[in-house]
Design an enzyme around this catalytic site. Sequence first.
Site, PDB file in Angstrom:
ATOM      1  N   HIS A 234       0.900  -1.019  -0.041  1.00  0.00           N
ATOM      2  CA  HIS A 234       0.062   0.108  -0.078  1.00  0.00           C
ATOM      3  C   HIS A 234       0.790   1.262  -0.029  1.00  0.00           C
ATOM      4  CE1 HIS A 234      -3.555  -2.422   0.980  1.00  0.00           C
ATOM      5  NE2 HIS A 234      -3.278  -2.606   1.986  1.00  0.00           N
TER       6      HIS A 234
ATOM      7  N   THR B  65     -10.647   6.883   3.970  1.00  0.00           N
ATOM      8  CA  THR B  65     -10.199   5.756   2.809  1.00  0.00           C
ATOM      9  C   THR B  65     -11.339   4.656   2.938  1.00  0.00           C
ATOM     10  OG1 THR B  65      -9.067   4.737   5.294  1.00  0.00           O
ATOM     11  CG2 THR B  65      -7.933   6.021   3.480  1.00  0.00           C
TER      12      THR B  65
ATOM     13  N   TYR C 258     -17.199  -3.913   9.459  1.00  0.00           N
ATOM     14  CA  TYR C 258     -16.544  -3.347   8.444  1.00  0.00           C
ATOM     15  C   TYR C 258     -16.533  -1.830   8.133  1.00  0.00           C
ATOM     16  CZ  TYR C 258     -14.948  -2.571   3.803  1.00  0.00           C
ATOM     17  OH  TYR C 258     -14.179  -1.812   2.847  1.00  0.00           O
TER      18      TYR C 258
ATOM     19  N   ARG D 145      -9.838  -6.064   6.536  1.00  0.00           N
ATOM     20  CA  ARG D 145      -9.065  -7.273   6.708  1.00  0.00           C
ATOM     21  C   ARG D 145      -9.558  -7.870   7.975  1.00  0.00           C
ATOM     22  NH1 ARG D 145      -7.686  -3.874   3.337  1.00  0.00           N
ATOM     23  NH2 ARG D 145      -5.404  -3.692   2.234  1.00  0.00           N
TER      24      ARG D 145
ATOM     25  N   GLY E 140     -11.677   2.609  -3.522  1.00  0.00           N
ATOM     26  CA  GLY E 140     -11.877   3.749  -4.027  1.00  0.00           C
ATOM     27  C   GLY E 140     -12.080   3.901  -5.279  1.00  0.00           C
TER      28      GLY E 140
END
Length: 720
Positions: free
Chosen positions: A371, A398, A422, A442, A458
């Site tokens: 990332h 994000t 989540y 995750r 995104g």
Amino acid sequence: MTASTSSDRISIIPIVKEITLTTESVTSAFRQIRAKAENQHLSFLLEIATPEDPIKTQYSIIGIDPYSALRTGPAQSHSGDPLKHLQQIVASFDVPAEFRIAEPSILNGGAFGYISYDCVRYYEYKVATYPQPDNLHLPESLFMFCGSFVCFDHAKRTIKIVALCILDAEAQKREANYAAATHRIAELESALQDSSKASFLPAKLTSEPSKCATTSAGAGEVGYKSMVRKLKERIVDGDIIQCVPSHRVTRDASQFHAFEIYETLRELNPSRYMFYVECESFYIVGSSPELLVKVQNGLVETHPIAGTRPRGKTPEEDSALEKDLLADEKERAEHIMLVDLGRNDVNRVAKPETTKVNSLMHIERYSHVMHIVSRVTGQLRPGCSAFDAFRSIFPAGTLTGAPKVKAMELIAQLEAEKRNIYGGSVGFFSFDGNIDTSIAIRTMVVKDDIAYLQAGGGIVFDSTEEAEYQETVNKMAATARAVDTCKQTTAPTSVSSPSNFVASFNKSFQEAHSAALSTHGATGSNKSVVSAGVRLALPDKPAGNVTLMIDNFDSFTWNIYQYLCQLSDDPVIVLRNDATLEDCIALNPKRVVISPGPGWPHEAGVSNDAIKHFLGKVPLLGVCLGHECLVELYGGKIIHCGEIMHGKTSKMHHDGKGVFQGVPDGFEAIRYHSLAADPQVVMPDFDITCKTSNGIIQGIRHRKYKVEGVQFHPESIKTK
């Protein structure tokens, strides 16, 4: 052993025994300690990586037998904003500075647990207007309060065994509390040494029939790609810059225990935050790479992550993928946008002069993906707490997009069910005022032998449906593999007899905790302080000598605020565009700024009325949407400009006057827009002051009054 106490706060100190770390098996230690637990439904293991290396564990913290738990949401004991209840409880306790453990702060006592993504409805009322079904039937938040901990410090190779002790005003009670704490430490040390329980597993948690999950089919590949198409249309129309839709999948988890999934996951995908949480009727198993917000001694910190590539099969391929990622214009633009958003959220609660980007666009590697990561920090300003910082940053940009509020509205419209955990947060709020929270990505929920996995990505104008869907598959790869490859085990061993000692150790904390809750009450308002009031900025600012900024529900407004504070000693007051013109007039501002925002000028709320009222009376600046409002109010026309420029730079060519005085011609500025002024429509009272190389209007100025508009974003981290 004495400490100062106050009449309305309960003083506690951590009693610590430090021993040498003789085993590397944190999971075996958890099993051994968990085998001694009296509470068979609430416990946790939290592992936090070193700041320098996101896959090298620094602390492993075990908590069992909480003396109390806070649950919020429908059919729970508390409702509304969970932070209200949590803050009241935390504020009831005090850890004298001379007795505090520096890190991790949770060892000083506090709350560990989760806040679901859907709690954003209590902070942003616009999102609450879009109801979604709750198919998992989980509490909106759950926090446990433990009176003792076992903490592995892998760097120092030590184990801290901690038990909290209430400093009662009566000496006899104080001595009894100290004796109970030392006894608790001895029990935990004994459990650590009992290797016969190293393979222990508790019975599986189960739900009541009425609270079982209502499994949905999920969006699937077709549904997710449809969301991508719809969001790109909204980007073209100026509603959003980026949005982060997600989808959920399931895996059968009936053949093994959730803790075995965690053991597999921590081997497959070590991450900055690893956690296993027993939540009465379900489990949370996670390996999150992303810090949401940490507040340590007043320093606010957030780590935006955006931009992903799979790991290479060889070092050479891995290096090539890193170079490709950092050179990808789409990924870079998306990341810069989220850094600007992170700065905005920190600026809402930090001293303006302290907010900065400590690290911009470095690469972090994990087992399956790499990332782009940045680090944004700021020092809390007076009157703001760690809870304010959490409210400001939660949920992460994000996991939502920008402008954040509009992106969350679209998520609520497009996703068929509540996100639950989540995109929410897992972490702790400690009694010493510090917090450390991760983003629940995750991360899976295991309930009634089904593992629920979820991921998103995104979406920007340059996104392609196939690539975006595949990115979600890559993000779920580690958690899916952990479930799919988890070895089948024999039936769980029987639960050992609980210790009667635990009940007596927890009794004093339960009494104190109950007092804090009874003071606060069992229910709370469903509307937060932020969403209920239009004034977001600093309180107690005198009218008549202020700069008024109207926030069009944008995600960059507070970066403009930061620079305005640096340019002048005059106070800056921010009103959202759902304020009234009377609210604005009452401030008697010295100058007015109209912020960026989503949509078209006619959707800008009070911004248009404010421009008409204050034009000619005080200096006025419009940025992006504010600029577009000026254009349409005074004879111009806003149109689709023929290019989508979100997080991308262009050279600005200007007249060198007004706001451009002393600014080099051809400077580079970040743009976040798909709409712009029609160059064919003349504005009789305004001059065009700035254009891009291809003729897109970027600035206007009134011929008589001190009124200017700029289409680009002067506050962006990448505007030079």
